[in-house]
Design an enzyme around this catalytic site. Sequence first.
Site, short mmCIF file in Angstrom:
data_model
loop_
_atom_site.label_atom_id
_atom_site.label_comp_id
_atom_site.label_asym_id
_atom_site.label_seq_id
_atom_site.Cartn_x
_atom_site.Cartn_y
_atom_site.Cartn_z
N GLY A 273 0.75 -1.14 0.15
CA GLY A 273 -0.09 -0.11 0.06
C GLY A 273 0.87 1.32 0.06
N GLY A 276 -0.36 9.20 0.24
CA GLY A 276 0.16 10.43 0.88
C GLY A 276 0.81 10.40 2.32
N VAL A 280 2.94 1.05 3.18
CA VAL A 280 2.57 -0.28 3.97
C VAL A 280 3.44 -1.30 3.51
CG1 VAL A 280 0.88 -1.77 5.25
CG2 VAL A 280 0.30 0.67 4.77
N ASP A 389 -11.86 9.69 12.63
CA ASP A 389 -11.32 9.57 11.37
C ASP A 389 -11.80 8.30 10.70
OD1 ASP A 389 -10.50 10.43 9.04
OD2 ASP A 389 -8.47 9.77 9.21
#
Length: 552
Positions: A273, A276, A280, A389
Site C-alpha cells: 500500500g 500520501g 505499508v 477519522d
Amino acid sequence: MSGTNYSAACNSLFDTPAKAENGTCMGLGCCEAELAPELGMITVSMYKQSNSMWETFPCTYAMVVERSWYNFSLQDLYGYDVLDKKFPGGVPLVLDFAIRNESCPAEGKPLPTACRSSNSLCVNTTNGQGYVCKCQEGYEGNPYLPDGCQDIDECELRDEQPALRDQYRCYGICKNTIGGYDCQCKFGTKGDAKTGTCTQLFPLPAMVATLGIIGLTSIVVVVVLFKLLFDERRKTKEFFIKNGGPVLEKVDNIKIFKKEELKPIIQSCNVIGKGGFGEVYKGLIDDKLVAIKKSINVDKLQEKQFTNEIIIQSKVIHKNIIKLIGCCLEVDVPMLVYEFVPRGSLHDILHGNRKESLPLQKRLNIAAGAAEGLAYMHSKTSTTILHGDIKPGNILLDENFDPKISDFGISRLIAIDKTHTKCVIGDMCYMDPIYLQSGLLTKQSDVYSFGVVLLELLTRQKASSGEDTRLVTTFLDAYTEDHKGAIDLFDREILLEGDTEVFNNLAILVVDCLKFEVERRPEMTDVEERLQTMKRSYVPKSISDASSSIDT
C-alpha cells in the site's frame, strides 16, 4: 645371454679364492656382459669350461640386474643359498617399458587411450617403436590412471626440501598455480623474481613517505568510521527518547522492535500500500504475517502525541479493532507493526481494483462489526476513546469479511485535549460539520462519520464524488420527499434481494446518524444494537422473489 639375433657372453676364470677380490667383477671369480637395448626376451645360461675347481667351489650364479647395484663378494662363492639369504627380496631389474604397437599421435590430436590422465602427455620411445605416457610438467603421479597426474605444489616443496630450490627458483613471493607456480617481486620492487632481478620501485625515502601516508590515511578512515558509528548510535538513542521510548518500554502488550529487525521487510518488493501518508509493507515476524506502516513524515504536533497514540491502542483489544503488535522508535518517523488483514480496506472492496460482490448479508456483517468496535471504544473501555477519522479506508476486512477499525491518528489528539482542538484533522467527506465548525470532537462526531460510511456501503457510491457532501445531501433530500426515493439510491445488487423492512430500517438509521443536531444522534451502542438486530433477523431471499418484489 641371448636375444633374437643377438648374444652377449663373458668368461670368469678362477684358480683359488685368493685370486678374486671383493668389489671387482673383472673376470676373476665374477664377470659381466652389457645387454643391448630393444631386447624383447632374454635367456640366461651358463657353461663350464674347466673342472679344476668345480668340485671345491660348485657355486654358479647368473642374473640380469641393474649395472650399479651388484658388488662382488668372496662370500658369494660359498654355497648356493648365499645370495638367497643376502637378498631375500630379489634383485632390482630396470626394464625399458613401452607400448610397442603404435606411436604418439600428431600434435593437436587426442592422446592414445593408454594415457588416461587429463594432465598426461605422450612421448615416443628412443629405443625402437612405441610410446610411453608421462605427467605434464608441474604434475606427478601415474599417467595411466584417471586423475593419476596431480598438481605439484612447487612452493611447498621448496620449503620442505631445500635441495629443490634450484629447480623451483624464486627470490620473491612464491604462489602455487595449477601445473606450475608464480614468483612475484615483493612489495615496492619490480623485475623477475625467478631470476632474482627484482629492483626497488621507489627510493627508500619515497617508500617511507608512502607508507606513512598510507598509515595516516588508515588512521583517519578508522577514526571517521568510529565517529559515524558513534553518531549513528547517538542519533538512534535520540530518536528512541524523542518518540517516547522510556515511557513505551513500560507499556504492556506492545513490543519495541529494533530497526534491524524490521529492515528485511522494509523493501520495495514488499510494499502492499502506498499513499500520501507513506507506505505499508507486508512481511513475516516470528512466522506471523504483519503489516508495517512507515509514514513519510510527522509534523511536530503528531510527534508530541505519538506516545499517547501507542498507549491508547495498547488498551484497545477487540476483534473488530486492528491489533497493534509493536513499534520501532529508533528512526526519525516511528514505524508501527500491525496484524496483517488480507482483504484490504472497505474502500478497496467498494471502489478499487479489488471490487467484489457484496450481498446484503455481508454488508450487514461489515456494518454491525464496525459499529461494535466503535461502541467498545466509546463505552466499554476504562477511558472513552474517540476515533475521529472513520471512513472506508480505515475499515479493514479479514478473510471472512469481518471488519477491523484501524488508524488512530486523530484519537491521540483527543486524549490530550478533551474539549477543543485548533487543528481539525480528518477526511472532510466524512467529517461531522459541527466538529468542522467548532473544533469540538465528541462521540456523536464518530456517529456522524459512521453514518456516511454506512450510506456509502449501502449505495456503493463515493461520498467524495462531485461536491464533498453530494451523496449525503442527495440522500437526505430524497428521504425528506419520499422514503422509497431514498432507498432507490441503494446499490441494485442488494435491492434485488428485496427486503423492504430492512431497507427502511437502514435508511432510518442513516438519517438518525446524519442529523445536524448533535444531541439527536444515537449513541454508538444504540447503532450497534439496531444493526445486530437487523443482521440476526435478516433472511436472504431468492433473486426471483426479490425481482418480483421490486416490480410490484
